[in-house]
Design an enzyme around this catalytic site. Sequence first.
Site, short mmCIF file in Angstrom:
data_model
loop_
_atom_site.label_atom_id
_atom_site.label_comp_id
_atom_site.label_asym_id
_atom_site.label_seq_id
_atom_site.Cartn_x
_atom_site.Cartn_y
_atom_site.Cartn_z
CB CYS A 150 -0.93 0.02 1.20
SG CYS A 150 -1.81 1.57 1.39
CG PHE A 151 2.29 3.02 3.43
CD1 PHE A 151 2.19 4.32 3.92
CD2 PHE A 151 1.44 2.06 3.96
CE1 PHE A 151 1.28 4.65 4.91
CE2 PHE A 151 0.53 2.38 4.95
CZ PHE A 151 0.45 3.68 5.43
#
Length: 278
Positions: A150-151
Site C-alpha cells: 500500500c505505501f
Amino acid sequence: MAKEVWRFIDSGYCPPAFNMALDEALLDWHSEGKIPPTVRFYGWNPPTLSIGYFQKVEKEIDLEAVKRHGLGFVRRPTGGRGVLHDKELTYSVIVSESHPAMPKTVTEAYRVISQGILEGFRYLGLDAYFAVPKTEEEKADLRSPRSAVCFDAPSWYELVVEGRKIAGSAQTRQKGVILQHGSILLDLDEELLFSLFKYPNERVKERLQRDFKKKAVAINELTSRTVTIEEAKEAFYKGFEKGLNIVLEPYTLTAEERAYVEELARAKYESDEWNFKR
C-alpha cells in the site's frame, strides 16, 4: 453556530475480523439512521496483514510467511493494497454521502475527511500536506500500481511529510454512506512487510524495498522523541475535531451491538470465502 456532534469510538486492540466487522456495522447502522456520523480509533491484536477488496491472494500474498510471523490476515471491504497493521493508529470515519460537508466526488470527500488527519499531524509538530499527482507519470502510477504494497506510492490527497507518504487510506461507499479507514504509522518494520508478498524474483523485491524507503515514512522516524499511541490518539482526536469542525462525543458499544459485530466477524470476515475468494 453550534458545532455538529459526532460519535467517537475507541475500540482498542481487536482481532482483524472484528475490526472489519465493526466498520461495516457502523456503516449499516448509520445508513439506517441509528447512529450519527462516527470517528473510530482502533488497533490490531495480533498484528495483521489486511488486503484490498480486489487483491488476488494466491498471486500476491505469501501466506506461509504471514503464518510464520504469527500475523492475522483479513480482506478489507475497501480497495487499495496490502497493509501491515502493527505499530500504528488505525482510524475509520463513517458519514452519509448526503452530509452537507461531504463533496460528491470520491477524491474531494477523501480530502475533506483527511483534513482531520492532516490537523492531527500538525498537533504532533509535523508539517504534513496533501500529495496531488501532477505529472502524467504520477497519474499513471495511480491507475496501475507497481506493487501489492500500500505505501508504495501516494494516491490522490494522500498525506505526505517531507515528500514521503505517512498515512494510507481507503474508501468505500455503500447504502448511501462513506466508510473511509486508514493507517497512521508510528513505526514500520520494512523487512517484515516485504517478506509477506510474492515477487517475480529477489532482484525485484530488493528494488521495490529500496524505492519504498524513499516513498514512505513513519511518525517516529521524523520526530526527535518517540510518540506513543496515547499521544497519537490525543493529537488525532483533536485533529478530527478541528479538521471536520465537529465535537466528538465518546461512546462505548452496548452488549447487543458488540454481539452483533462478533457474529458478523465470525460469519463473514473470518470465512475463507470472504478472505480468499479472488
